[in-house]
Design a protein around this motif. Structure first.
Motif, PDB file in Angstrom:
ATOM      1  N   MET A 230       0.950  -1.030   0.203  1.00 46.65           N
ATOM      2  CA  MET A 230      -0.146   0.769  -0.332  1.00 46.65           C
ATOM      3  C   MET A 230       0.731   1.015  -0.009  1.00 46.65           C
ATOM      4  SD  MET A 230      -3.016   1.285   2.366  1.00 46.65           S
ATOM      5  CE  MET A 230      -3.853  -0.705   2.021  1.00 46.65           C
ATOM      6  N   ALA A 231       0.671   2.406  -1.166  1.00 44.35           N
ATOM      7  CA  ALA A 231       1.415   3.426  -0.938  1.00 44.35           C
ATOM      8  C   ALA A 231       1.871   4.175   0.234  1.00 44.35           C
ATOM      9  CB  ALA A 231       1.430   4.329  -2.807  1.00 44.35           C
ATOM     10  N   PRO A 232       2.087   4.659   0.664  1.00 53.07           N
ATOM     11  CA  PRO A 232       2.071   5.775   2.129  1.00 53.07           C
ATOM     12  C   PRO A 232       1.009   6.641   2.044  1.00 53.07           C
ATOM     13  CG  PRO A 232       4.564   5.304   0.779  1.00 53.07           C
ATOM     14  CD  PRO A 232       3.830   4.652   0.514  1.00 53.07           C
ATOM     15  N   ALA A 233       0.638   7.444   0.962  1.00 55.38           N
ATOM     16  CA  ALA A 233       0.160   8.587   0.935  1.00 55.38           C
ATOM     17  C   ALA A 233      -1.431   7.666   0.793  1.00 55.38           C
ATOM     18  CB  ALA A 233       0.201   8.826  -0.505  1.00 55.38           C
ATOM     19  N   GLU A 234      -1.823   6.534   0.793  1.00 53.80           N
ATOM     20  CA  GLU A 234      -2.917   5.888   1.518  1.00 53.80           C
ATOM     21  C   GLU A 234      -3.161   4.926   2.788  1.00 53.80           C
ATOM     22  OE1 GLU A 234      -5.866   2.175  -0.708  1.00 53.80           O
ATOM     23  OE2 GLU A 234      -3.793   2.491  -1.488  1.00 53.80           O
ATOM     24  N   ALA A 235      -1.512   4.232   3.076  1.00 53.09           N
ATOM     25  CA  ALA A 235      -1.985   3.252   4.260  1.00 53.09           C
ATOM     26  C   ALA A 235      -1.583   4.315   5.637  1.00 53.09           C
ATOM     27  CB  ALA A 235      -0.208   2.968   4.434  1.00 53.09           C
ATOM     28  N   GLY A 236      -0.958   5.783   5.505  1.00 48.59           N
ATOM     29  CA  GLY A 236      -1.035   6.653   5.985  1.00 48.59           C
ATOM     30  C   GLY A 236      -2.156   7.396   6.818  1.00 48.59           C
ATOM     31  N   PRO A 237      -3.269   7.583   6.037  1.00 49.16           N
ATOM     32  CA  PRO A 237      -4.649   7.753   5.931  1.00 49.16           C
ATOM     33  C   PRO A 237      -5.141   6.882   7.161  1.00 49.16           C
ATOM     34  CG  PRO A 237      -3.963   8.866   4.376  1.00 49.16           C
ATOM     35  CD  PRO A 237      -2.445   8.200   4.673  1.00 49.16           C
ATOM     36  N   ALA A 238      -4.783   6.188   6.556  1.00 49.64           N
ATOM     37  CA  ALA A 238      -5.918   4.678   6.783  1.00 49.64           C
ATOM     38  C   ALA A 238      -5.475   4.543   8.089  1.00 49.64           C
ATOM     39  CB  ALA A 238      -5.607   3.395   5.533  1.00 49.64           C
ATOM     40  N   ARG A 239      -4.426   4.001   8.926  1.00 51.61           N
ATOM     41  CA  ARG A 239      -3.705   3.144   9.546  1.00 51.61           C
ATOM     42  C   ARG A 239      -4.387   4.842  10.440  1.00 51.61           C
ATOM     43  NH1 ARG A 239       2.031   0.966  10.809  1.00 51.61           N
ATOM     44  NH2 ARG A 239       0.261   0.105  12.278  1.00 51.61           N
ATOM     45  N   GLU A 240      -4.170   6.070  10.064  1.00 50.37           N
ATOM     46  CA  GLU A 240      -4.403   6.540  11.086  1.00 50.37           C
ATOM     47  C   GLU A 240      -6.133   7.086  11.643  1.00 50.37           C
ATOM     48  OE1 GLU A 240      -5.454  12.117  11.439  1.00 50.37           O
ATOM     49  OE2 GLU A 240      -4.496  10.987   9.979  1.00 50.37           O
ATOM     50  N   ILE A 241      -7.077   6.828  10.682  1.00 47.58           N
ATOM     51  CA  ILE A 241      -8.610   6.283  11.107  1.00 47.58           C
ATOM     52  C   ILE A 241      -8.138   5.279  12.205  1.00 47.58           C
ATOM     53  CG2 ILE A 241     -10.730   5.143   9.924  1.00 47.58           C
ATOM     54  CD1 ILE A 241      -9.840   6.994   7.487  1.00 47.58           C
ATOM     55  N   GLU A 242      -7.644   4.005  12.133  1.00 49.89           N
ATOM     56  CA  GLU A 242      -7.500   2.698  12.189  1.00 49.89           C
ATOM     57  C   GLU A 242      -7.511   3.219  14.205  1.00 49.89           C
ATOM     58  OE1 GLU A 242      -7.486  -1.635   9.132  1.00 49.89           O
ATOM     59  OE2 GLU A 242      -6.069  -0.340  10.282  1.00 49.89           O
ATOM     60  N   GLN A 243      -6.044   3.810  14.102  1.00 47.59           N
ATOM     61  CA  GLN A 243      -5.050   4.456  15.316  1.00 47.59           C
ATOM     62  C   GLN A 243      -6.742   4.908  15.976  1.00 47.59           C
ATOM     63  OE1 GLN A 243      -2.777   3.262  17.073  1.00 47.59           O
ATOM     64  NE2 GLN A 243      -4.528   4.192  18.554  1.00 47.59           N
ATOM     65  N   ARG A 244      -7.053   6.298  15.934  1.00 50.59           N
ATOM     66  CA  ARG A 244      -8.596   6.782  16.282  1.00 50.59           C
ATOM     67  C   ARG A 244      -9.219   5.402  16.490  1.00 50.59           C
ATOM     68  NH1 ARG A 244      -7.574  12.399  16.080  1.00 50.59           N
ATOM     69  NH2 ARG A 244      -6.256  12.622  14.419  1.00 50.59           N
ATOM     70  N   GLU A 245     -10.076   4.739  16.079  1.00 49.65           N
ATOM     71  CA  GLU A 245     -11.117   3.317  16.677  1.00 49.65           C
ATOM     72  C   GLU A 245     -10.398   2.822  17.179  1.00 49.65           C
ATOM     73  OE1 GLU A 245     -14.288   1.607  16.664  1.00 49.65           O
ATOM     74  OE2 GLU A 245     -14.361   3.794  16.601  1.00 49.65           O
ATOM     75  N   SER A 246      -9.506   2.752  17.746  1.00 47.99           N
ATOM     76  CA  SER A 246      -8.743   1.586  18.413  1.00 47.99           C
ATOM     77  C   SER A 246      -8.743   2.626  19.912  1.00 47.99           C
ATOM     78  CB  SER A 246      -7.077   1.858  18.275  1.00 47.99           C
ATOM     79  OG  SER A 246      -7.002   0.617  17.589  1.00 47.99           O
ATOM     80  N   ALA A 247      -8.137   4.036  19.272  1.00 47.78           N
ATOM     81  CA  ALA A 247      -8.119   4.305  20.864  1.00 47.78           C
ATOM     82  C   ALA A 247      -9.398   5.272  22.175  1.00 47.78           C
ATOM     83  CB  ALA A 247      -7.473   6.233  19.798  1.00 47.78           C
ATOM     84  N   ARG A 248     -10.941   5.198  21.122  1.00 52.25           N
ATOM     85  CA  ARG A 248     -12.418   5.240  21.458  1.00 52.25           C
ATOM     86  C   ARG A 248     -12.164   4.213  21.778  1.00 52.25           C
ATOM     87  NH1 ARG A 248     -17.178   3.833  20.934  1.00 52.25           N
ATOM     88  NH2 ARG A 248     -15.901   1.840  18.832  1.00 52.25           N
ATOM     89  N   ILE A 249     -11.337   3.217  21.214  1.00 53.23           N
ATOM     90  CA  ILE A 249     -12.770   1.891  21.969  1.00 53.23           C
ATOM     91  C   ILE A 249     -11.908   1.904  23.539  1.00 53.23           C
ATOM     92  CG2 ILE A 249     -12.200  -0.543  22.115  1.00 53.23           C
ATOM     93  CD1 ILE A 249     -12.175  -0.353  18.832  1.00 53.23           C
TER      94      ILE A 249
END
Length: 225
Positions: free
Chosen positions: A55-74
């Motif tokens: 996955m290109a960094p320009a795509e992976a970075g935003p995707a991983r940020e979204i997942e991290q925010r959800e992980s933190a919320r949980i």
């Protein structure tokens, strides 16, 4: 001798280099703390843009940020920030130390929880360079502060303190499993929830030297007052 993690604090700052670093180590403890009404803030040096193979960094970075925010919320964390240091090339630079200093000064935590900075978790588990460099930057920045938080811990195998987390295993599993894109690519043959459960159970295993309680382990690196 192991000591229980301190309880006489209100705000903790969790400092890590990448998305998923909290979930691979301390999420069960964080869930316990937020359930008890404590405030936990996450600050991440990178967005993990180099972390998803294919996955290109320009795509992976935003995707991983979204997942991290959800992980933190949980686990009850709603205060989270991402810096833009380069994933897989994090170094203990003046710029990184300045970012660490700024967030400590702004958040004013009583407790800092940082990533493990030692050489490895075991004979066949060497530590990542990003982790080692980041942990060193946190220690150096902390030592230069005039007004230091009371405790600085690393989530470490060289434990001095532990947090009992038996009641928070399931929420920690759910939190790690929120890194769905990352885990799916990491091990396509194993369901994400199984990967998450295996990791959480490994890092919260019962300690024979602590009444066989399931715990998250911490090493006290600095203390004031």
């Amino acid at each position: 001798m192991l000591f229980p993690f301190p309880t006489d604090w209100q705000t903790a700052l969790v400092l890590v280099p990448h998305p998923d670093d909290p979930e691979y180590g301390v999420a069960a403890a964080v869930a316990k703390w937020t359930t008890a009404g404590k405030r936990v803030v996450y600050a991440l040096a990178s967005r993990g843009e180099a972390g998803i193979e294919g996955m290109a960094p320009a795509e992976a970075g935003p995707a991983r940020e979204i997942e991290q925010r959800e992980s933190a919320r949980i686990v009850g964390v709603d205060a989270i920030e991402f810096w833009d240091f380069p994933d897989s090339a994090i170094a203990n630079t003046p710029e990184l130390r300045a970012a660490v200093t700024e967030v400590i000064t702004r958040v004013q935590p009583q407790v800092i929880v940082s990533i493990y900075g030692g050489p490895g978790w075991g004979p066949d588990l060497p530590n990542q360079s990003d982790h080692i460099e980041f942990a060193a930057a946190v220690l150096q920045a902390y030592d230069a502060l005039d007004d230091k938080p009371r405790w600085l811990f690393e989530n470490s195998p060289d434990a001095t303190h532990v947090e009992e987390v038996a009641d928070f295993i399931e929420v920690a599993v759910e939190s790690l499993a929120a890194h769905e894109k990352y885990l799916t690519v990491l091990d396509p043959g194993t369901p994400v929830i199984e990967q998450a459960r295996t990791q959480v159970e490994m890092v919260t295993g019962p300690r024979e030297d602590y009444d066989n309680e399931r715990v998250v382990t911490f090493e006290l690196k600095r203390r004031t007052r």
